[in-house]
Design a protein around this motif. Structure first.
Motif, PDB file in Angstrom:
ATOM      1  N   GLY A 131       0.811  -1.206   0.000  1.00 10.57           N
ATOM      2  CA  GLY A 131       0.000   0.000   0.000  1.00 10.57           C
ATOM      3  C   GLY A 131       0.839   1.247   0.000  1.00 10.57           C
ATOM      4  O   GLY A 131       2.005   1.202  -0.397  1.00 10.57           O
ATOM      5  N   ILE A 133       1.212   3.581  -2.054  1.00 10.93           N
ATOM      6  CA  ILE A 133       0.801   3.654  -3.448  1.00 10.93           C
ATOM      7  C   ILE A 133       0.547   2.221  -3.905  1.00 10.93           C
ATOM      8  O   ILE A 133       0.993   1.269  -3.262  1.00 10.93           O
ATOM      9  N   ALA A 134      -0.152   2.074  -5.015  1.00 12.61           N
ATOM     10  CA  ALA A 134      -0.586   0.762  -5.462  1.00 12.61           C
ATOM     11  C   ALA A 134       0.566  -0.220  -5.543  1.00 12.61           C
ATOM     12  O   ALA A 134       1.563   0.036  -6.215  1.00 12.61           O
ATOM     13  N   GLY A 135       0.441  -1.326  -4.841  1.00 11.72           N
ATOM     14  CA  GLY A 135       1.386  -2.429  -4.955  1.00 11.72           C
ATOM     15  C   GLY A 135       2.686  -2.283  -4.190  1.00 11.72           C
ATOM     16  O   GLY A 135       3.520  -3.177  -4.237  1.00 11.72           O
ATOM     17  N   PHE A 175       5.558   3.171  -8.716  1.00 12.97           N
ATOM     18  CA  PHE A 175       5.538   4.205  -9.754  1.00 12.97           C
ATOM     19  C   PHE A 175       5.947   5.529  -9.127  1.00 12.97           C
ATOM     20  O   PHE A 175       6.094   5.598  -7.902  1.00 12.97           O
ATOM     21  N   PHE A 192       3.997  -3.575 -10.006  1.00 12.58           N
ATOM     22  CA  PHE A 192       2.535  -3.416 -10.016  1.00 12.58           C
ATOM     23  C   PHE A 192       2.056  -3.305 -11.457  1.00 12.58           C
ATOM     24  O   PHE A 192       2.612  -2.539 -12.237  1.00 12.58           O
ATOM     25  N   ASN A 194      -1.486  -2.756 -13.417  1.00  7.07           N
ATOM     26  CA  ASN A 194      -2.923  -2.528 -13.239  1.00  7.07           C
ATOM     27  C   ASN A 194      -3.781  -3.149 -14.346  1.00  7.07           C
ATOM     28  O   ASN A 194      -5.003  -3.103 -14.293  1.00  7.07           O
ATOM     29  N   SER A 195      -3.142  -3.762 -15.358  1.00  2.00           N
ATOM     30  CA  SER A 195      -3.953  -4.436 -16.366  1.00  2.00           C
ATOM     31  C   SER A 195      -4.431  -5.796 -15.847  1.00  2.00           C
ATOM     32  O   SER A 195      -5.323  -6.405 -16.403  1.00  2.00           O
ATOM     33  N   GLU A 197      -6.463  -7.003 -13.181  1.00  5.83           N
ATOM     34  CA  GLU A 197      -7.342  -6.536 -12.109  1.00  5.83           C
ATOM     35  C   GLU A 197      -7.392  -7.495 -10.925  1.00  5.83           C
ATOM     36  O   GLU A 197      -7.526  -7.081  -9.783  1.00  5.83           O
ATOM     37  N   PRO A 200      -2.962  -7.530  -9.358  1.00  5.95           N
ATOM     38  CA  PRO A 200      -2.063  -6.504  -9.899  1.00  5.95           C
ATOM     39  C   PRO A 200      -0.704  -6.460  -9.198  1.00  5.95           C
ATOM     40  O   PRO A 200       0.258  -5.971  -9.763  1.00  5.95           O
ATOM     41  N   ASN A 201      -0.636  -6.981  -7.969  1.00  6.17           N
ATOM     42  CA  ASN A 201       0.604  -6.896  -7.190  1.00  6.17           C
ATOM     43  C   ASN A 201       1.505  -8.096  -7.431  1.00  6.17           C
ATOM     44  O   ASN A 201       1.042  -9.227  -7.373  1.00  6.17           O
TER      45      ASN A 201
ATOM     46  N   GLY B  29      -3.271  -0.855  -2.014  1.00  3.40           N
ATOM     47  CA  GLY B  29      -2.658   0.448  -2.249  1.00  3.40           C
ATOM     48  C   GLY B  29      -3.365   1.315  -3.269  1.00  3.40           C
ATOM     49  O   GLY B  29      -2.789   2.292  -3.761  1.00  3.40           O
ATOM     50  N   THR B 259      -2.420   5.137   0.479  1.00  2.00           N
ATOM     51  CA  THR B 259      -3.297   4.409   1.403  1.00  2.00           C
ATOM     52  C   THR B 259      -2.639   4.156   2.756  1.00  2.00           C
ATOM     53  O   THR B 259      -3.298   3.775   3.705  1.00  2.00           O
TER      54      THR B 259
END
Lengths: 224, 314
Positions: A131, A133-135, A175, A192, A194-195, A197, A200-201, B29, B259
């Motif tokens: 977390g 940021i994404a992943g 990123f 990460f 994001n394609s 769904e 993604p991680n 995240g 997050t």
């Protein structure tokens, strides 16, 4: 076990599992996270596990703090799935342009950079959470002699792929993002995607991670 | 082939597609995102006769200049926005909270927001967008959502999948009021700060910094002294959380926020004040006011009732 539940603002529960940050506490947090998630409680928007906390945010139109606290208080943890242990080796380049904070660390830790890297690359890390940021994986535990605080003023932009250290943890910036960790290198690997769904991680809580030093040439010609 | 579309003459500063955002992804995240100013988002949709959760174009400061191609379509703009519609040689001064019919070759020029940050453009119909995790909301930092996770750029097209031909002529008398006092519930690390620091937080004015965007709002002012520890173990965040970084200045988490964070939480902006908070422009002055949980819940009910009542007037 949850030691205390308080409110974080008017639309979230703050569940505290105690001061200790270790794999046992973190495993408890993850078990609660999985159990609460399965219950699909009306109004719950997000459940965020971290080392020793669980934050449950909700829609104030559908439920409020007191009502949700009662539900969470009444939850009993049943035996849930064991956390899977996947293993990853992450390539890292430590050329000058990538290790933005190595000088700062040399000063704070009173250690030469080669010694810092030697320590860092011999360690196997455990993923506590993902977390910010994404992943982004939060990996522990860093040796005691490598522990330093965050930057006093976070950077507005940390480059994608940066490897950061703070206190007992290492992370990877999936990123470009703002951030305050001490940057010691960069990975060409995509952490990460994001394609995808459903998954993604690349790295998930419970996974084991080591880092491997690579040359700039390898970094530039890296193919996954 | 899409026969109805907008041609972008100028994309604006930060124009993105937004809807009600996405949930249940904080643990990997991915933030909530969604329209920053929820009330103005809902009103824009209602003014164009849509059900609530249709994507809209959110713009910041300077909006897009668009040329419309296709069958007549109804549009509405909400916020405090200065815009024009060009129909041939006619230049019409745009009014917010009012529907307008656009015809083939009409131009819509969203010149600027007035003393506010965000405005919304809704259409009577649906944009042709890709959804990710069941939301179109664009998160430009993580490149998630419609338009490949990017803001609108010049010389691209915005395709319209479907037009709701049942035009309604709507108008609402509504004025966005500015807020100077942001109400806050004390945070979980409130006691990390010195007595003087706590007093500064609730009594002094802060200035909104230029370093503010959909992720967060940085504030400038007198330093808030931390007497315990300037780092905490990284833990979950929600929108509205006010962290104080080691330099002593507050950062408020907004809809695209990270997050997880590791700076102490001095407070959390109450849900009722969020829409007004995000509209504060850089340079604006703010003061924080302490409220308890019960009052915050009541204030949210009032906010929600007011929103519902505005919607029902359309």
């Amino acid at each position: 076990m949850i030691k205390n539940i308080s409110n974080l603002g008017d639309a979230a529960l703050y569940c505290d599992f105690g001061k200790e940050v270790n794999r046992e506490t973190n495993t408890q947090v993850i078990k609660y996270f999985k159990t609460i998630r399965k219950k699909n409680i009306l109004g719950v928007n997000n459940i965020t596990p971290s080392y020793n906390k669980l934050i449950i945010s909700f829609d104030l139109k559908k439920i409020n703090f007191d009502k949700l606290k009662k539900i969470i208080d009444s939850i009993e943890i049943t035996k849930s799935d064991n956390i899977q242990n996947k293993k990853f080796e992450i390539p890292v380049c430590c050329e000058k342009e990538f290790c933005l904070d190595i000088k700062r660390l040399e000063e704070i830790l009173n250690m030469k950079k080669e010694k810092i890297y030697e320590n860092f690359f011999e360690k196997e890390f455990f993923c506590y959470m993902t977390g910010f940021i994404a992943g982004m994986p939060f990996l522990g535990d860093l040796q005691e002699n490598l522990r330093a605080k965050r930057l006093d003023t976070p950077r507005v932009k940390v480059p994608k792929g940066s490897i950061g250290l703070t206190e007992q943890f290492a992370n990877i910036y999936t990123f470009e993002s703002p951030g305050g960790w001490n940057i010691i290198g960069n990975t060409p690997l995509n952490i990460f995607d994001n394609s995808k769904e459903k998954e993604p991680n690349l790295i998930n809580p419970g996974d084991l991670v080591t880092f491997k030093r690579i040359t700039k040439e390898k970094y530039l010609n890296y193919h996954e | 082939m899409n026969k109805n579309y907008f041609e972008i003459i100028r994309a604006g500063i930060n124009s993105t597609f937004q809807d009600l955002g996405r949930n249940h992804l904080y643990h990997i995240g991915i933030p909530f995102s969604g329209a920053m100013d929820n009330r103005n988002y809902l009103l824009a949709n209602k003014l164009t006769g849509n059900n609530h959760n249709h994507p809209v174009i959110e713009f910041a400061y300077q909006g897009p200049h668009l040329k419309y191609h296709g069958n007549p379509i109804n549009i509405a703009i909400t916020g405090d926005v200065n815009y024009e519609i060009k129909k041939g040689d006619n230049l019409i001064d745009g009014k917010c909270y009012q529907s307008f019919i656009l015809e083939n070759n009409d131009e819509l020029d969203i010149i600027s927001t007035n003393k506010s940050v965000y405005g919304y453009l809704a259409i009577s119909g649906t944009f042709d967008l890709k959804f990710q995790w069941s939301s179109c909301s664009t998160n430009t930092k993580a490149n998630i959502g419609s338009n490949n996770g990017k803001k609108l750029s010049n010389n691209q097209k915005i395709n319209i999948k479907e037009i709701n031909q049942n035009f309604v002529n709507t108008k609402l008398n509504y004025v966005n009021t500015k807020i100077e006092n942001i109400r806050v519930i004390k945070g979980t690390n409130f006691d990390y700060f010195s007595e003087e620091g706590k007093e500064i937080f609730f009594k002094n004015e802060f200035k909104v910094s230029k370093l503010s965007d959909r992720m967060g709002m940085r504030l400038e002012g007198k330093k808030i002294e931390n007497i315990v520890e300037t780092n905490i173990r990284s833990e979950g965040l929600i929108k509205g959380v006010i962290q104080v970084t080691a330099d002593g200045f507050p950062i408020i988490m907004l809809s695209d926020h990270g997050t997880i964070g590791g700076y102490p939480k001095i407070g959390v902006v109450i849900s009722a004040d969020y829409d007004k908070l995000v509209q504060l422009t850089p340079g604006s002055k703010v003061k924080f006011k302490d409220v308890d949980l019960n009052s915050a819940e009541t204030l949210f009910k009032l906010y929600d009732l007011e929103t519902q009542s505005l919607i029902s007037k359309i």
